[in-house]
Design a protein around this motif. Structure first.
Motif, mmCIF file in Angstrom:
data_model
loop_
_atom_site.group_PDB
_atom_site.id
_atom_site.type_symbol
_atom_site.label_atom_id
_atom_site.label_comp_id
_atom_site.label_asym_id
_atom_site.label_seq_id
_atom_site.Cartn_x
_atom_site.Cartn_y
_atom_site.Cartn_z
ATOM 1 N N ASN A 74 0.829 -1.208 0.000
ATOM 2 C CA ASN A 74 0.000 0.000 0.000
ATOM 3 C C ASN A 74 0.857 1.249 0.000
ATOM 4 O O ASN A 74 0.530 2.228 -0.671
ATOM 5 C CB ASN A 74 -0.913 0.018 1.229
ATOM 6 N N TRP A 84 2.039 1.656 -3.728
ATOM 7 C CA TRP A 84 1.062 1.951 -4.769
ATOM 8 C C TRP A 84 0.178 3.132 -4.422
ATOM 9 O O TRP A 84 -0.293 3.830 -5.308
ATOM 10 C CB TRP A 84 0.175 0.731 -5.044
ATOM 11 N N LYS A 85 -0.081 3.373 -3.127
ATOM 12 C CA LYS A 85 -1.025 4.427 -2.771
ATOM 13 C C LYS A 85 -0.346 5.729 -2.375
ATOM 14 O O LYS A 85 -0.975 6.779 -2.413
ATOM 15 C CB LYS A 85 -1.917 3.965 -1.614
#
Lengths: 329, 177
Positions: free
Chosen positions: A305, A308-309
């Protein structure tokens, strides 16, 4: 100096191999000492003064052990993986400028070279894990791929941002652009991109993840996966993987030093030389060790996370911002 | 940097090593029964090919070959193999049909090899190959967006088709009962 080309190349070859070997051996000592000090214990003290001969003793122990190849494993790939994990680090160091003239082969696309050979590392660990035919090793190999693929993207985006600022892929040229006081370093080049320190932090985080260091050491999470991809390796096979980890840290920190911290340039404008490069590089290496013994391992979902975030959007934003700044000013 | 004595021989030996690596990688990729080894052969072939590109005065292309094909494509293939099939089941059925396929593949490969080599050796080349540039970011960017812009756009079309194909395959697998 008038040294003919083949002799110069041989000297550099020997020098780089010695540098990597020495670093891999003694960074283990630094890591153990550092870990011990962070935990308020003395660390290795018995072998030699302050345990300084400990890495040699460890190496002798590992060398004298039998290298066991499990019968169910893919024997060729199993033996090939440690070689494959070590050699890219050696190749990368060939283009790193240690000083103004102290570089084995100064090619004008040195940056691409480092990342091209750096990408082989993933494949090597994965092959090692796969060839072992061990459940833990296969899980670890799958983790290595998803982690390294996830972190390669923000790392390359950040490097492209930097590339737009410097306009060259020649590592020595990038260092030369950062001459003078320390606010000329790419890290503080706020006129080109006000988010330059952020890009450095992203690069640093990605480097930690790419070298599989804590808090991102999912590949060899000892408490879940025994030793990850290296579970089946005995003796020096394991030792080479261990050395390669430190060699890759050295390469990563060298690249960070060259790209962001001015390489061999002095922070006060005078007495530039290789000593500044080594000082900055070892400071980064020490910070890597410091982080390992300070932060606990993250969860695997947290790791993905984060990439990618958070990291990819932020690095994309810095890329766009940098291109806007480039066009406006 | 002037060449030292014996540099030519050394370069020739390295060239032979590159060719041997490429051919050996290709043969390994084709002849082995274990799929993971054929991926390794592919990687080896790409590394040899990168060496040949380096001999053709295009180090940027050589490094991109390693970065993209070894670092990305082979890793993706191995990842897919890992997800798909943990054990290799080598089936030894349909030998007659295998023979037919093999003969036709060899014939086709021979025809393609003959055509490409004939075209390369005796074809009328309308324009001389572009001189090796200084391989700086600027030169590569300019040549990609001016001289070779059509090829550049066509490559993006290939990627689009690949993405569509992946979507179609993934969707059909999902909707199947």
């Amino acid at each position: 100096m008038n040294i003919s080309e083949p002799i110069r190349l041989l000297l550099f070859l020997a020098g780089i191999m010695a540098f990597v070997g020495f670093n891999a051996a003694y960074l283990v000592w630094v890591e153990r000492k550092g870990a011990a000090r962070f935990q308020r214990r003395p660390g290795p003290t018995e072998v030699g003064f302050a345990g300084l001969l400990q890495p040699i003793a460890d190496a002798l122990k590992l060398l004298s052990k039998q290298v066991i190849v499990p019968p169910t494993s893919d024997a060729i790939l199993f033996r090939l993986a440690p070689v494959l994990v070590m050699s890219p680090a050696l190749m990368c160091l060939a283009v790193i400028p240690f000083g103004e003239t102290l570089v084995a082969r100064n090619i004008n696309i040195g940056l691409v070279m480092v990342f091209a050979f750096g990408s082989i590392n993933v494949m090597a660990i994965m092959l090692g894990g796969w060839a072992s035919r061990n459940k833990y090793a296969v899980i670890s190999a799958a983790r290595v791929v998803s982690q390294d693929v996830a972190y390669e993207i923000p790392m390359l985006l950040v490097v492209i941002t930097l590339l737009m600022v410097t306009g060259t892929m020649d590592l020595n040229q990038i260092v030369r652009q950062q001459a003078g006081w320390f606010w000329h370093w790419n890290l503080f080049k706020l006129t080109a991109n006000p988010l330059m320190p952020v890009t450095f932090v992203i690069f640093y985080i990605c480097m930690l993840a790419e070298t599989n260091r804590a808090p991102f050491d999912m590949a060899e999470a000892e408490s879940e996966l025994v030793a990850g991809a290296f579970t089946e390796y005995a003796g020096m096979g394991f030792g080479v993987f261990f050395m390669a980890e430190y060699a890759n840290i050295v390469v990563g920190c060298s690249v960070a030093t060259v790209l962001f911290l001015g390489g061999w340039q002095s922070p006060i404008g005078v007495w530039s030389g290789p000593w500044w490069f080594l000082l900055k590089m070892y400071f980064l290496v020490f910070s890597v060790i410091w982080i390992r013994w300070t932060f606990p391992r993250t969860q695997f979902y947290g790791l993905l996370n984060l990439s990618w975030k958070i990291l990819i959007p932020v690095s994309l934003f810095t890329l766009v911002l940098s291109s806007i700044m480039l066009k406006l000013f | 940097m002037n060449p030292f004595p014996g540099a030519g021989i050394l370069a020739f030996i390295i060239f032979c090593v590159c060719v041997a690596t490429t051919v050996a990688g290709g043969l390994l990729a084709v002849f082995t029964v274990r799929i993971i080894r054929s991926v390794c052969g592919l990687a080896l072939c790409c590394i040899g090919l990168a060496g040949l590109y380096y001999f053709l005065h295009s180090p940027f292309l050589a490094l991109m070959e390693i970065l993209i094909y070894v670092g990305a494509v082979c890793v993706t293939i191995i990842f897919a193999v890992m997800l798909a099939e943990p054990e290799e089941n080598v089936s030894r059925e349909g030998r007659a049909r295998d023979l037919v396929w093999m003969v036709s593949a060899v014939l086709l490969a021979g025809v393609v090899f003959y055509a490409v080599s004939r075209l390369g050796l005796s074809g009328p080349w309308p324009a001389p190959p572009a001189p090796p540039g200084d391989a700086s970011v600027k030169a590569i960017g300019i040549s990609l967006l001016t001289t070779y812009s059509l090829a550049f756009e066509l490559i993006s079309l290939v990627l689009l088709v690949a993405i569509l194909g992946a979507l179609v395959i993934a969707r059909s697998g999902r909707t199947k009962p």
